[in-house]
Motif scaffolding. Structure first.
Motif, PDB file in Angstrom:
ATOM      1  N   ASP A   1      -6.207   5.274  11.989  1.00 35.45           N
ATOM      2  CA  ASP A   1      -4.955   5.617  11.322  1.00 35.45           C
ATOM      3  C   ASP A   1      -3.831   5.123  12.224  1.00 35.45           C
ATOM      4  O   ASP A   1      -3.980   5.102  13.452  1.00 35.45           O
ATOM      5  N   THR A   2      -2.678   4.791  11.622  1.00 37.33           N
ATOM      6  CA  THR A   2      -1.594   4.242  12.447  1.00 37.33           C
ATOM      7  C   THR A   2      -0.439   5.214  12.630  1.00 37.33           C
ATOM      8  O   THR A   2       0.458   4.957  13.413  1.00 37.33           O
ATOM      9  N   GLY A   3      -0.442   6.304  11.887  1.00 43.71           N
ATOM     10  CA  GLY A   3       0.683   7.247  11.979  1.00 43.71           C
ATOM     11  C   GLY A   3       0.187   8.646  12.232  1.00 43.71           C
ATOM     12  O   GLY A   3      -0.406   8.919  13.286  1.00 43.71           O
ATOM     13  N   PRO A   4       0.397   9.556  11.267  1.00 46.68           N
ATOM     14  CA  PRO A   4       0.034  10.951  11.497  1.00 46.68           C
ATOM     15  C   PRO A   4      -1.436  11.112  11.842  1.00 46.68           C
ATOM     16  O   PRO A   4      -2.283  10.352  11.358  1.00 46.68           O
ATOM     17  N   SER A   5      -1.722  12.128  12.653  1.00 47.39           N
ATOM     18  CA  SER A   5      -3.116  12.431  12.975  1.00 47.39           C
ATOM     19  C   SER A   5      -3.415  13.909  12.838  1.00 47.39           C
ATOM     20  O   SER A   5      -4.561  14.297  12.786  1.00 47.39           O
ATOM     21  N   VAL A   6      -2.368  14.740  12.789  1.00 47.13           N
ATOM     22  CA  VAL A   6      -2.570  16.186  12.641  1.00 47.13           C
ATOM     23  C   VAL A   6      -1.963  16.622  11.316  1.00 47.13           C
ATOM     24  O   VAL A   6      -0.778  16.379  11.060  1.00 47.13           O
ATOM     25  N   ILE A   7      -2.761  17.253  10.484  1.00 48.61           N
ATOM     26  CA  ILE A   7      -2.276  17.703   9.178  1.00 48.61           C
ATOM     27  C   ILE A   7      -2.257  19.229   9.166  1.00 48.61           C
ATOM     28  O   ILE A   7      -3.289  19.874   9.362  1.00 48.61           O
ATOM     29  N   THR A   8      -1.069  19.798   8.973  1.00 45.45           N
ATOM     30  CA  THR A   8      -0.934  21.264   8.910  1.00 45.45           C
ATOM     31  C   THR A   8      -0.368  21.664   7.549  1.00 45.45           C
ATOM     32  O   THR A   8      -0.047  20.814   6.727  1.00 45.45           O
ATOM     33  N   MET A   9      -0.239  22.968   7.320  1.00 50.65           N
ATOM     34  CA  MET A   9       0.364  23.548   6.113  1.00 50.65           C
ATOM     35  C   MET A   9      -0.328  23.082   4.832  1.00 50.65           C
ATOM     36  O   MET A   9       0.311  22.629   3.884  1.00 50.65           O
ATOM     37  N   ARG A  10      -1.633  23.247   4.819  1.00 50.19           N
ATOM     38  CA  ARG A  10      -2.443  22.848   3.674  1.00 50.19           C
ATOM     39  C   ARG A  10      -1.890  23.400   2.349  1.00 50.19           C
ATOM     40  O   ARG A  10      -1.947  22.745   1.305  1.00 50.19           O
TER      41      ARG A  10
ATOM     42  N   ARG B   1       0.854  -1.199   0.000  1.00 52.80           N
ATOM     43  CA  ARG B   1       0.000   0.000   0.000  1.00 52.80           C
ATOM     44  C   ARG B   1       0.885   1.242   0.000  1.00 52.80           C
ATOM     45  O   ARG B   1       2.079   1.170   0.321  1.00 52.80           O
ATOM     46  N   PRO B   2       0.276   2.411  -0.311  1.00 59.27           N
ATOM     47  CA  PRO B   2       1.056   3.652  -0.246  1.00 59.27           C
ATOM     48  C   PRO B   2       1.079   4.207   1.178  1.00 59.27           C
ATOM     49  O   PRO B   2       0.396   3.704   2.059  1.00 59.27           O
ATOM     50  N   GLY B   3       1.868   5.274   1.391  1.00 60.43           N
ATOM     51  CA  GLY B   3       1.754   6.060   2.629  1.00 60.43           C
ATOM     52  C   GLY B   3       2.812   5.796   3.672  1.00 60.43           C
ATOM     53  O   GLY B   3       2.985   6.604   4.576  1.00 60.43           O
ATOM     54  N   GLY B   4       3.520   4.652   3.608  1.00 60.09           N
ATOM     55  CA  GLY B   4       4.535   4.366   4.627  1.00 60.09           C
ATOM     56  C   GLY B   4       3.946   4.468   6.022  1.00 60.09           C
ATOM     57  O   GLY B   4       2.963   3.797   6.351  1.00 60.09           O
ATOM     58  N   LYS B   5       4.518   5.363   6.829  1.00 63.92           N
ATOM     59  CA  LYS B   5       4.067   5.503   8.236  1.00 63.92           C
ATOM     60  C   LYS B   5       2.606   5.915   8.302  1.00 63.92           C
ATOM     61  O   LYS B   5       1.950   5.747   9.323  1.00 63.92           O
ATOM     62  N   MET B   6       2.105   6.492   7.220  1.00 61.79           N
ATOM     63  CA  MET B   6       0.692   6.890   7.170  1.00 61.79           C
ATOM     64  C   MET B   6      -0.124   5.675   6.706  1.00 61.79           C
ATOM     65  O   MET B   6      -0.393   5.500   5.518  1.00 61.79           O
ATOM     66  N   GLY B   7      -0.480   4.806   7.657  1.00 63.38           N
ATOM     67  CA  GLY B   7      -1.226   3.600   7.300  1.00 63.38           C
ATOM     68  C   GLY B   7      -2.571   3.559   8.003  1.00 63.38           C
ATOM     69  O   GLY B   7      -2.970   4.523   8.664  1.00 63.38           O
ATOM     70  N   GLU B   8      -3.291   2.472   7.840  1.00 59.85           N
ATOM     71  CA  GLU B   8      -4.547   2.304   8.585  1.00 59.85           C
ATOM     72  C   GLU B   8      -4.729   0.844   8.975  1.00 59.85           C
ATOM     73  O   GLU B   8      -4.182  -0.049   8.340  1.00 59.85           O
TER      74      GLU B   8
END
Ligand SMILES: Cc1cc2nc3c(=O)[nH]c(=O)nc-3n(C[C@H](O)[C@H](O)[C@H](O)COP(=O)(O)OP(=O)(O)OC[C@H]3O[C@@H](n4cnc5c(N)ncnc54)[C@H](O)[C@@H]3O)c2cc1C
Length: 496
Positions: A52-61, A36-43
């Motif tokens: 979600d298994t990694g990032p949870s806060v998304i900034t700098m849109r 799958r894509p995303g590396g640390k950004m998984g589910e």
């Protein structure tokens, strides 16, 4: 025929580089060891729950909008980014609580209500100070190639002082706020790139500006939707993504990267190779220059790692928001445990993200999906997760019950957790190839970190580039996106 580029790794850094290169007409192949894509950004999904298994806060849109605009696309056609208000709900053990919001007037009012009027002006001053930092550092430190000390020397003297690199984050924050709760709240932003506020330079207070002035978002459906959006755009642009295709070696001939050998034995030739794999890990396992493996950047300290519990819990807890922080009483000790003693903190700050607050179908009716993150030391001999993980998980669940039970009644604490999954620093290292389980590559615990971090173009091997949280400009989703863009620009310059 256009030049061919191979990207090793379909993490956000790798896919960002692939998107930028494909939109410029390069033929791009991404090889990824996972399915799958995303590396640390998984589910993960289990028994009706989804996390979600990694990032949870998304900034700098704006960074993502820029990547998509370069490819002639509109980010909104690929992702439904919901602004979070509040961004985070903070709780302290003495009963204090505050909602952090990305609106200065409302935040001032929240501060006044929670802690009285004396720090309202301090907040306004802090945000003006943090904006000045952003204005000065975002150019040379974020949006361009890795800065050199010569770049620093060429800045106007007034700007050099504005960078505020001589104080620590904590010292600068303490100079703006009298209330210790607020000092702790703003100290926490050091963890956004895996560092300690007691050691990282005050320059990193720019992170608070990015979140508190520009806002934080959540992609409806889960953060993993962001990885799927990057995958979709890359594929539309003609990028070939090969999952279940681990690279064994980056091939080098006459001092230049010329392709990748997969573990299957297949060799894919290319004019350039972009490595999305953690820098040190890649140096130690993938880059065999002649006969001798080369060491990583041993002078830089890895960032902190994390211990994650994915809990499917019974009950809906109204006092909790999408993002919640339950602070420890002794923050200095928590960072000493992590970076000095290198043990899992005994009394850590608890971060609880509940995406079912925004996406109710992420948990069965009457339940919630808790993603619990504890900042943990990078792997070392001081702490053995193979032995300690079970006991530590029990300890953290006890702390959760005690802390959350203080702000909302828990009907039956013993049967609260219905489903449990966990990720230790060992898992982070084994699954993604992150050196010592570091979440953000290298820490910024010294003033020189920004200058010592690997650049996007390898200094010795030609046509080899790095796009990841362990390369310039650093870790976190927006920065690895910028890392991918910066690596792609290097390729464009060199293959022109
Ligand atoms: C628990 C946790 C919480 C986080 N929270 C946040 C947050 O709230 N906000 C934020 O902005 N950031 C957060 N981060 C950090 C963020 O996830 C990372 O900075 C970012 O996703 C890293 O992206 P990357 O592209 O550099 O690397 P990675 O995501 O590590 O991708 C590298 C890819 O390379 C692949 N790979 C490795 N070896 C090989 C090989 N030999 N062959 C082929 N492929 C290979 C891996 O499988 C992986 O897919 C968090 C991370 C974690 C783990």
């Amino acid at each position: 025929m256009s030049a061919r580029v191979i990207v090793v790794g379909a993490g956000i850094g790798g896919l960002s580089a692939a998107i930028r290169l494909a939109s410029r007409g390069y033929r791009v192949t991404v090889v990824e060891k996972l399915d799958r894509p995303g590396g640390k950004m998984g589910e993960v999904r289990a028994d009706g729950f989804r996390w979600d298994t990694g990032p949870s806060v998304i900034t700098m849109r704006h960074v993502y909008e820029g990547l998509f605009a370069e490819a002639g696309r509109d980010l909104d056609d690929y992702l439904d980014l919901v602004p979070l208000q509040p961004i985070t709900r903070y709780f302290w053990r003495d009963g204090a609580t505050i909602d952090a919001v990305a609106d200065e007037a409302t935040m001032c009012e929240n501060i006044r209500r929670a802690f009285g009027p004396r720090d309202v002006d301090g907040y306004r001053r802090f945000m003006r100070y943090a904006k000045r930092l952003y204005d000065v550092v975002s150019g040379p430190f974020l949006y361009r190639q890795k800065p050199t000390l010569r770049d620093l020397a060429s800045l106007p003297l007034a700007d050099v002082f504005k960078i505020d690199a001589l104080r620590t984050m904590h010292q600068a924050i303490s100079a703006h706020f009298k209330d210790p709760h607020l000092v702790q709240l703003f100290d926490r932003f050091a963890t956004y790139n895996g560092s300690s506020p007691y050691r990282a330079p005050a320059t990193l207070n720019v992170i608070a500006y990015v979140e508190m002035a520009q806002g934080a978002w959540y992609p409806r459906g889960g953060i993993f939707q962001l990885a799927r959006a990057w995958e979709r755009l890359a594929t539309e642009l003609g990028v070939e993504i090969r999952y279940n295709s681990p690279a064994q070696e980056i091939c080098i001939a006459s001092g230049r990267a010329c392709g990748v050998r997969l573990t299957s034995g297949e060799v894919i030739h290319a004019d350039a190779v972009v490595c999305n794999v953690d820098y040190t890990w890649a140096r130690e396992t993938l880059i065999v220059d002649g006969t001798r493996p080369r060491a990583g950047n041993g002078k830089l300290e890895p960032s902190c790692s994390g211990f994650v519990l994915l809990l499917g819990v019974r009950g809906v807890h109204d006092p909790l928001a999408h993002h919640n922080i339950f602070f420890t009483q002794d923050y200095q000790r928590e960072f000493d445990d992590i970076f000095v003693r290198r043990i899992a903190p005994r009394d850590p700050t608890l971060y609880v993200c509940i995406t079912s607050k925004t996406d109710p179908d992420h948990a069965p009716p009457g339940c919630e999906n808790w993603f619990v993150l504890i900042n943990a030391p990078y792997l070392s001999e001081a702490y053995d997760w193979q032995i300690e993980a079970e006991r530590y998980a029990q300890h953290i669940k006890g702390l959760l019950v005690a802390n959350i039970g203080r702000v909302c009644p828990l009907e039956n604490a013993t049967s609260l957790v219905q489903v449990e999954r966990r990720l230790t620093p060992w898992d982070l290292q084994a699954t993604y190839g992150g050196h010592r389980g570091a979440i953000y590559g290298f820490s910024s615990n010294t003033r020189m970190a920004a200058f010592m971090r690997p650049g996007n173009r390898d200094g010795e091997i030609g046509r080899l580039y790095f796009a990841s949280g362990s390369a310039h400009p650093g870790g976190g989703v927006p920065l690895v996106t910028l890392s991918g863009i910066a690596a792609a620009k290097c390729v464009e310059e060199d293959l022109r």
